[in-house]
Scaffold this active site. Structure first.
Site, PDB file in Angstrom:
ATOM      1  N   ASP A   1       1.165  -0.600   0.108  1.00 30.19           N
ATOM      2  CA  ASP A   1       0.031  -0.132  -0.039  1.00 30.19           C
ATOM      3  C   ASP A   1       0.975   1.194  -0.106  1.00 30.19           C
ATOM      4  O   ASP A   1       1.184   1.475   1.076  1.00 30.19           O
ATOM      5  CB  ASP A   1      -0.754   0.147   1.015  1.00 30.19           C
ATOM      6  CG  ASP A   1      -1.749   1.342   1.562  1.00 30.19           C
ATOM      7  OD1 ASP A   1      -1.354   2.234   1.006  1.00 30.19           O
ATOM      8  OD2 ASP A   1      -2.570   0.780   2.219  1.00 30.19           O
ATOM      9  N   HIS A   2       0.978   1.989  -1.369  1.00 37.18           N
ATOM     10  CA  HIS A   2       2.375   2.771  -1.159  1.00 37.18           C
ATOM     11  C   HIS A   2       2.029   4.358  -0.348  1.00 37.18           C
ATOM     12  O   HIS A   2       3.031   4.801  -0.362  1.00 37.18           O
ATOM     13  CB  HIS A   2       2.582   2.904  -2.729  1.00 37.18           C
ATOM     14  CG  HIS A   2       2.026   4.414  -3.227  1.00 37.18           C
ATOM     15  ND1 HIS A   2       0.442   3.947  -4.068  1.00 37.18           N
ATOM     16  CD2 HIS A   2       1.704   5.947  -3.044  1.00 37.18           C
ATOM     17  CE1 HIS A   2      -0.190   4.968  -3.841  1.00 37.18           C
ATOM     18  NE2 HIS A   2       0.592   5.685  -3.877  1.00 37.18           N
TER      19      HIS A   2
ATOM     20  N   HIS B   1      -5.517   2.854   0.712  1.00 43.81           N
ATOM     21  CA  HIS B   1      -4.938   4.111   1.723  1.00 43.81           C
ATOM     22  C   HIS B   1      -5.201   4.945   2.528  1.00 43.81           C
ATOM     23  O   HIS B   1      -4.944   5.503   3.285  1.00 43.81           O
ATOM     24  CB  HIS B   1      -4.679   5.082   0.598  1.00 43.81           C
ATOM     25  CG  HIS B   1      -4.602   4.650  -0.629  1.00 43.81           C
ATOM     26  ND1 HIS B   1      -3.335   2.997  -1.032  1.00 43.81           N
ATOM     27  CD2 HIS B   1      -4.046   4.691  -2.582  1.00 43.81           C
ATOM     28  CE1 HIS B   1      -2.917   2.561  -2.245  1.00 43.81           C
ATOM     29  NE2 HIS B   1      -3.906   3.738  -3.431  1.00 43.81           N
TER      30      HIS B   1
HETATM   31  O1  LIG Z   1      -3.055   3.493  -5.668  1.00 43.66           O
HETATM   32  C1  LIG Z   1      -2.984   3.967  -6.180  1.00 43.66           C
HETATM   33  O2  LIG Z   1      -2.994   5.440  -5.801  1.00 43.66           O
HETATM   34  C2  LIG Z   1      -2.464   7.105  -6.677  1.00 43.66           C
HETATM   35  C3  LIG Z   1      -2.669   8.263  -6.247  1.00 43.66           C
HETATM   36  O3  LIG Z   1      -1.313   8.344  -5.585  1.00 43.66           O
HETATM   37  P1  LIG Z   1      -0.702   9.306  -5.097  1.00 43.66           P
HETATM   38  O4  LIG Z   1       0.627   8.801  -4.044  1.00 43.66           O
HETATM   39  O5  LIG Z   1      -0.169  10.126  -6.636  1.00 43.66           O
HETATM   40  O6  LIG Z   1      -1.294   9.520  -4.187  1.00 43.66           O
HETATM   41  C4  LIG Z   1      -4.147   6.911  -7.844  1.00 43.66           C
HETATM   42  O7  LIG Z   1      -3.670   7.640  -8.735  1.00 43.66           O
HETATM   43  C5  LIG Z   1      -4.813   5.456  -8.661  1.00 43.66           C
HETATM   44  O8  LIG Z   1      -5.468   5.322  -9.519  1.00 43.66           O
HETATM   45  C6  LIG Z   1      -4.792   4.809  -7.334  1.00 43.66           C
HETATM   46  O9  LIG Z   1      -4.570   3.125  -8.097  1.00 43.66           O
END
Ligand SMILES: O=C1O[C@H](COP(=O)(O)O)[C@@H](O)[C@H](O)[C@H]1O
Ligand SMILES: NC(=O)C1=CN([C@@H]2O[C@H](COP(=O)(O)OP(=O)(O)OC[C@H]3O[C@@H](n4cnc5c(N)ncnc54)[C@H](OP(=O)(O)O)[C@@H]3O)[C@@H](O)[C@H]2O)C=CC1
Length: 501
Positions: free
Chosen positions: A181-182, A244
């Site tokens: 989960d980045h 997230h």
């Molecule tokens: O996991 C995801 O995250 C991105 C948003 O990530 P961020 O680090 O740029 O806030 C999102 O654009 C994408 O749809 C989703 O799959």
């Protein structure tokens, strides 16, 4: 578990999906940064994709990706010399034997001690079959450690997530699975625990006696871009909330763990998920709002509505915006709404958490023409990283008047100019066996179970008003009404800035 982050890493890293977008934009540059910092000592990378490439072409691709992502990158050839490529269709059972030979050869060549990390940067339908083949064809038969890093989405709902979990668990134990989960790799998300548990002034106030509500917003300016096909099956609820956003809520709401170990932290997060008030059926409309963008102006450019995007059904019912009220029915949080909000094609790219404290019982300075603002703690996750604490203080001059002031800390301004990118941190952690910032199966299952009830309610009714917000706005009016009926409002994110010193 104590994890020595300074120890050097020795492993074979096998990336499935090595010709894809994620590998090129995130994984290669992150591996390069670790290499430059001396955090990868003995390592080799096998890239796997369907298309035919020579090793030399692949090495060149790796160098190009790094050069594009990182200004002034050097030693690229030396870095890329650790990479090789294997063209392989993961659905073709006969081709895993060749992959095993390559892995064994590299293991010997670089003395990798049989340590293997398998990174699945591919579409989720392949996750289960790959894991099963890795075991069946002996790739996981190693003398060192074996780990599986798996990208999102982890299933489409609880049922499919369970099925996927059973498949990967035939080959890997739970403690060998690193579900990415980045957001958990973002510096300021990791800071939530530090801010809460290392400051007496916050932890004592961190409950329903002193906090009136918490607002978590993750807004994006971009639309779905080229991901229409995937997004049509997902929507904002599955794409952002299930993982997230709920992870951030869990970190904000959990009890202090007895130790900062993955097991103890997870156990506290799991209790939060279990305490989330289930919202289902007719009740969903009282707690959750869905939206879909229509055309509008973004940075002065006209952009199309969601239904006009590539690979999107012109009558799509997919939500590109979600706002919700999450209630956590436990002793600490009873009565405190956690408002969450995320969407595409919004006004700004910003992830922020606003903790709004209750008003003091009798405010001597609260005069008719001079309302005081409540105390706020704002955690700036991105693009700026920092914390601001909003207080009231005496206005300069003779009068006993109060005025809002702000204490500000900018992570990027003070701590470092090089906050590690989320993927760099997470890859490093997984190679070192630190699962703290990855999601355990129990969290995944509980968050799906929460989200499934909402998506079931939505799929049984048509959103007649879609599209219901213009690109470039902050979502549909129902999102504002959700808070207004509780006597609150979304704090305008644009008014919060971190002062970079
Ligand atoms: O996991 C995801 O995250 C991105 C948003 O990530 P961020 O680090 O740029 O806030 C999102 O654009 C994408 O749809 C989703 O799959
Ligand atoms: N891109 C991103 O920013 C993010 C992506 N993710 C997730 O990461 C995963 C990968 O995404 P992304 O890189 O964007 O996807 P891409 O479509 O860009 O890449 C897909 C990769 O899978 C390979 N592939 C497809 N089918 C096969 C097959 N049958 N056998 C072998 N290889 C195959 C492709 O190889 P080839 O083209 O050579 O056939 C390519 O390398 C997805 O689960 C996505 O949800 C998660 C967060 C962010």
């Amino acid at each position: 578990m104590y994890v020595n982050q300074n120890q050097h890493s020795t492993a074979l890293i096998m990336i499935f999906g090595a010709t894809g977008d994620l590998a090129n934009r995130k994984l290669f540059p992150s591996l390069y940064r670790l290499y430059q910092k001396g955090k990868l000592s003995r390592f080799a990378v096998v890239g796997v994709g369907r298309r035919t490439l020579t090793d030399e072409q692949f090495k060149q691709n790796v160098q190009n990706s790094v050069a594009e992502a990182i200004d002034g990158s050097k030693d690229l050839e030396a870095f890329a010399s650790h990479f090789c490529y294997h063209s392989h269709d993961v659905t073709d059972s006969s081709s895993y034997a060749a992959l095993k030979n390559i892995a064994d050869d590299l293991d010997n060549k670089y003395s990798l001690g049989g340590n293997r990390v398998f990174y699945l940067a591919m579409a989720p339908e392949f996750f289960g079959p790959i894991a099963i083949h890795l075991k069946q064809d002996g790739l996981t038969d190693v003398s060192g450690f074996k780990r599986l890093i798996i990208e999102k989405p982890f299933g489409h709902d609880l049922e499919s997530a369970k099925e996927l979990n059973e498949q990967i668990r035939t080959a890997f134990a739970e403690n060998e699975v690193y579900r990415i989960d980045h957001y958990l790799g973002k510096a300021m998300v990791q800071n939530i625990e530090t801010i809460r548990f290392s400051n007496a002034i916050f932890e004592n106030l961190w409950n329903n006696r002193y906090i009136s509500n918490i607002q978590v917003t993750s807004s994006e300016v971009l639309g779905v871009e080229e991901r229409g096909r995937y997004y049509e099956t997902s929507g904002a609820l599955r794409d952002m909330v299930q993982n997230h956003i709920l992870q951030m809520v869990a970190l904000l709401a959990m009890e202090p763990p007895i130790r900062l170990t993955p097991d103890e932290i997870r156990s506290e997060k799991v209790k939060v998920f279990r305490a989330m008030r289930p919202v289902e059926g007719e009740d969903v409309k009282n707690y959750f709002v869905r939206g879909q963008y229509g055309k509008g102006l973004v940075e002065d450019q006209e952009v199309p509505g969601y239904r006009e995007e590539q690979m999107v059904n012109p009558a799509s019912q997919t939500e590109t915006f979600v706002a919700g009220k999450v209630m956590i029915d436990n002793f600490r949080w009873a009565g405190v709404p956690f408002y969450i909000r995320t969407g595409k094609r919004l006004e700004s790219k910003s992830t922020k958490i606003v903790v709004q404290f209750k008003d003091i019982p009798m405010n001597l300075y609260d005069k008719k023409d001079q309302a005081l603002t409540p105390n706020l703690l704002v955690i700036h996750i991105q693009p700026e990283e920092g914390i601001t604490l909003h207080l009231n203080a005496k206005k300069a001059g003779q009068n006993m008047e109060a005025t809002p002031i702000k204490l500000s800390y900018a992570n990027t301004g003070i701590a470092s100019i090089n906050t590690p990118e989320a993927y760099e941190k997470l890859i490093d952690d997984s190679i070192h066996g630190d699962a703290t910032n990855f999601t355990h199966w129990d969290e995944v299952a509980l968050s799906w179970s929460y989200v499934d009830k909402i998506s079931q309610a939505w799929s049984s009714t048509t959103a007649e008003n879609f599209p219901n917000y213009a690109a470039g706005s902050m979502g549909p009016k129902e999102s504002d009404e959700l808070l207004e009926k509780d006597g609150f409002f979304w704090w305008p994110l644009s008014q919060f800035e971190v002062d970079v010193c």
